[in-house]
Scaffold this active site. Structure first.
Site, PDB file in Angstrom:
ATOM      1  N   TYR A 165       0.821  -1.209   0.000  1.00  0.00           N
ATOM      2  CA  TYR A 165       0.000   0.000   0.000  1.00  0.00           C
ATOM      3  C   TYR A 165       0.862   1.270   0.000  1.00  0.00           C
ATOM      4  O   TYR A 165       0.701   2.139  -0.875  1.00  0.00           O
ATOM      5  CB  TYR A 165      -0.954  -0.027   1.187  1.00  0.00           C
ATOM      6  CG  TYR A 165      -2.201   0.811   1.017  1.00  0.00           C
ATOM      7  CD1 TYR A 165      -2.359   1.675  -0.059  1.00  0.00           C
ATOM      8  CD2 TYR A 165      -3.241   0.745   1.951  1.00  0.00           C
ATOM      9  CE1 TYR A 165      -3.500   2.442  -0.205  1.00  0.00           C
ATOM     10  CE2 TYR A 165      -4.383   1.506   1.804  1.00  0.00           C
ATOM     11  CZ  TYR A 165      -4.505   2.355   0.743  1.00  0.00           C
ATOM     12  OH  TYR A 165      -5.629   3.118   0.597  1.00  0.00           O
ATOM     13  N   GLU A 172       2.359   6.255  -7.231  1.00  0.00           N
ATOM     14  CA  GLU A 172       1.343   7.131  -7.801  1.00  0.00           C
ATOM     15  C   GLU A 172       1.718   8.602  -7.629  1.00  0.00           C
ATOM     16  O   GLU A 172       1.621   9.397  -8.577  1.00  0.00           O
ATOM     17  CB  GLU A 172      -0.005   6.843  -7.131  1.00  0.00           C
ATOM     18  CG  GLU A 172      -0.554   5.456  -7.440  1.00  0.00           C
ATOM     19  CD  GLU A 172      -1.602   5.011  -6.439  1.00  0.00           C
ATOM     20  OE1 GLU A 172      -2.177   5.890  -5.758  1.00  0.00           O
ATOM     21  OE2 GLU A 172      -1.841   3.793  -6.321  1.00  0.00           O
TER      22      GLU A 172
END
Length: 243
Positions: A165, A172
């Site tokens: 995660y 990103e």
């Protein structure tokens, strides 16, 4: 937040309201969800194998996104069905919608639209993270729906995210950051005044806002998954507020 870690979006328990009629609805919904999750598991497996094959053959990540983009776009866009699935599974429409739409945003409005960043290492980072995450998540949903969940799949679902995660979020954010100079230079997706609509929109500043939105969202989703991990793997009873 583009990481899909919310439980239930891909499957979940199909709730039944009336005895006879509802039981059939539950069976049909469950059959569809099994098919959907098997297809998505297979799709992300194909994507993962294609990425691995490309790197072995080419010895570089350059050109990798271009080689797998059709498969990526198809299966990631198909995930929009998970918002529809919220009608039959117990999960938050808002959380599912945000996570699915943020993934689609990264694929179509960042990586696809700004070709200059497609060879960035950060793009490969979030692609690898997404692939491992989705193979684990959809296989978890599939086996759970079949009432035959191997412990390893369960363990992987509630442990891999601890590293994946944050790594995915880093990929990103770095990708969006790399896109900023090109967006500012070209003015893409921006609307300047004067125009007949009398409104303005600057995609460059929008992306900056998106980056800052990770600050409050990431901890909430991450700690939610940590609470889910304690509940599922260690049997802790955790009381959470409704979304």
């Amino acid at each position: 937040m583009a990481s899909s870690e919310e439980d239930g979006g891909g499957n979940g328990a199909v709730e039944e309201k009336e005895n006879g009629k509802k039981r059939r609805l539950g069976a049909l919904a469950t059959a569809w969800l099994i098919f959907y999750n098997v297809a998505m598991t297979a799709g992300w497996l194909v994507l993962g194998i294609a990425m691995l094959r490309f790197y072995i053959q080419k010895g570089t990540h350059r050109g990798l996104f271009r080689s797998v983009q059709k498969t990526l776009k198809f299966f990631q866009t198909l995930a929009l069905l998970e918002v529809v699935h919220c009608a039959v599974v117990r999960t938050s429409v808002l959380v599912t919608g945000v996570q699915v739409s943020s993934r689609i945003f990264m694929v179509w409005f960042i990586a696809h639209s700004i070709k200059q960043i497609q060879n960035e290492e950060s793009v490969i980072l979030f692609l690898v993270v997404w692939t491992v995450t989705e193979i684990t998540r959809y296989s978890f949903y599939t086996f759970n729906l079949l009432n035959h969940l191997p412990y390893f799949i369960k363990w992987a679902r509630y442990n891999f995210f601890i590293i994946l995660y944050p790594a995915g979020v880093a990929g990103e954010l770095l990708t969006i950051y790399a896109a900023l100079p090109y967006v500012k230079k070209t003015g893409m997706f921006s609307l300047r005044l004067p125009n007949k609509y009398n409104v303005s929109f600057d995609y460059y500043y929008f992306l900056i806002i998106v980056m800052f939105s990770y600050v409050p969202l990431f901890p909430q989703l991450y700690f939610h998954m940590l609470r889910q991990r304690r509940r599922v793997l260690h049997g802790e009873v955790i009381v959470e507020k409704d979304d």
